[in-house]
Design an enzyme around this catalytic site. Structure first.
Site, PDB file in Angstrom:
ATOM      1  N   GLY A  88       0.815  -1.212   0.000  1.00  0.00           N
ATOM      2  CA  GLY A  88       0.000   0.000   0.000  1.00  0.00           C
ATOM      3  C   GLY A  88       0.848   1.261   0.000  1.00  0.00           C
ATOM      4  O   GLY A  88       0.553   2.228  -0.702  1.00  0.00           O
ATOM      5  N   ASP A  89       1.922   1.239   0.798  1.00  0.00           N
ATOM      6  CA  ASP A  89       2.843   2.383   0.821  1.00  0.00           C
ATOM      7  C   ASP A  89       3.489   2.571  -0.547  1.00  0.00           C
ATOM      8  O   ASP A  89       3.674   3.698  -1.015  1.00  0.00           O
ATOM      9  CB  ASP A  89       3.949   2.168   1.868  1.00  0.00           C
ATOM     10  CG  ASP A  89       3.408   2.034   3.279  1.00  0.00           C
ATOM     11  OD1 ASP A  89       2.289   2.509   3.536  1.00  0.00           O
ATOM     12  OD2 ASP A  89       4.115   1.450   4.126  1.00  0.00           O
TER      13      ASP A  89
END
Length: 350
Positions: free
Chosen positions: A319-320
């Site tokens: 996600g990052d």
């Protein structure tokens, strides 16, 4: 691919470290968040049960979780990885921009201890070409995050420690002002809302006053559930809002918006906004399912090319990395659709 150049780029650390620590920052992307050293290990279900945690979740450490850090170190031969959600995204964005011939475009604020873990975080970020301007806590140790990996999924248990002590006064120094005033794009993850909303507002109000771009990630269901007022404050400044499907569902439930993710995205996009000159984009990632983008009353979906199961190591950082890829796309003046695709590629690689 573009991201396959990352390994060679990171090895050129001495040059980028010099760039990021010695020269005046003239870049375009600034992040602020909780710098943490990840302590990552593959574990069994017994450890998840012992500490009463679930996969695909992120929590703040309570007293019952404190022994996990020593247990990982003593029994699991863990990896130590420079982490913290926002710092991860900024590093990925810089990797991509460096690969495109634009080093030194990113900077990052956070608080660490005056210790070896803090030095390690600074060295990792600098090696990636990110200018870090940490606040140093002389008493509290650098924060850590237990990353429990099982069957490719992960659970995060964050012990913020020094990261929890960031103060708005750090942004009032001449160096800090020079850094954030140089930038045109800002990114802060919701995890920082537990630390200093006042610090976030300094950056966010500068962004609005100068018609720059402010990005927010909702980060975790517990942020939405237990820090709702802080989320509401930050959301008004946000030109781009990111979250995954579990966070989107939590937001919908908390604010009684129903359970249709597209409708939730549209309602967040249409919620009150400080800078009315820019219509808000809301971006929901759903793992290997399509990414939802809501903007100006319309919703689009972008398909994800799933990574073959045999190539999947774990989902930690995906996600990052998506956000980092997306932000690199925005900085390269790509369309939102192309920026989403760059985010997908970054998430697959990481």
């Amino acid at each position: 691919t573009l991201l396959s150049k990352v390994t060679q780029l990171v090895r050129r650390s001495s040059h980028h470290q010099l760039l990021s620590t010695m020269t005046k920052f003239t870049g375009s992307l600034v992040g602020m968040g909780n710098p943490l050293l990840d302590i990552s290990a593959d574990v069994g279900q017994d450890i998840l049960d012992k500490y009463d945690v679930k996969l695909d979740n992120a929590i703040l450490a309570e007293d019952k979780h404190v022994p996990i850090y020593k247990e990982l170190v003593d029994n699991y031969s863990p990896q130590y990885i420079a982490g913290g959600a926002t710092q991860n995204s900024i590093r990925v964005a810089q990797w991509i921009m460096t690969a495109n011939g634009k080093p030194g475009q990113t900077a990052y604020f956070g608080c660490v201890g005056n210790d070896s873990f803090g030095n390690q975080l600074e060295e990792c970020a600098a090696a990636d070409g990110v200018k870090v301007h940490y606040m140093k806590d002389e008493i509290t140790p650098t924060g850590t995050c237990a990353v429990l990996v099982k069957d490719g999924e992960r659970c995060l248990i964050a012990n913020l420690a020094a990261a929890n002590n960031f103060k708005p006064s750090h942004l009032e120094t001449d160096e800090s002002k020079a850094i954030y005033e140089s930038a045109s794009l800002y990114y802060i993850a919701g995890f920082f809302l537990t630390v200093s909303v006042d610090a976030l507002k300094i950056i966010a109000e500068h962004s609005v006053a100068n018609n720059k771009t402010f990005c927010l990630n909702l980060s975790a269901p517990f942020i939405i559930d237990f820090f709702a007022d802080q989320v509401a404050t930050a959301l008004e400044y946000a030109d781009f809002v990111f979250c995954n499907e579990s966070e989107a569902e939590a937001y919908g439930k908390k604010h009684e918006l129903g359970d249709d993710l597209k409708e939730i995205a549209l309602k967040i996009a249409a919620s009150p906004k400080k800078n009315e000159e820019k219509k808000r984009f809301v971006i929901f990632t759903q793992g290997s399912t399509s990414t939802i983008v809501a903007h100006d009353g319309k919703v689009e979906e972008y398909k994800v090319v799933p990574l073959p199961k045999e190539e999947l190591v774990d989902t930690n950082g995906a996600g990052d990395a998506f956000v980092g890829g997306f932000l690199a796309g925005v900085m390269a003046e790509k369309s939102v659709g192309d920026s989403v695709e760059l985010g997908h590629e970054a998430a697959r690689f990481i």
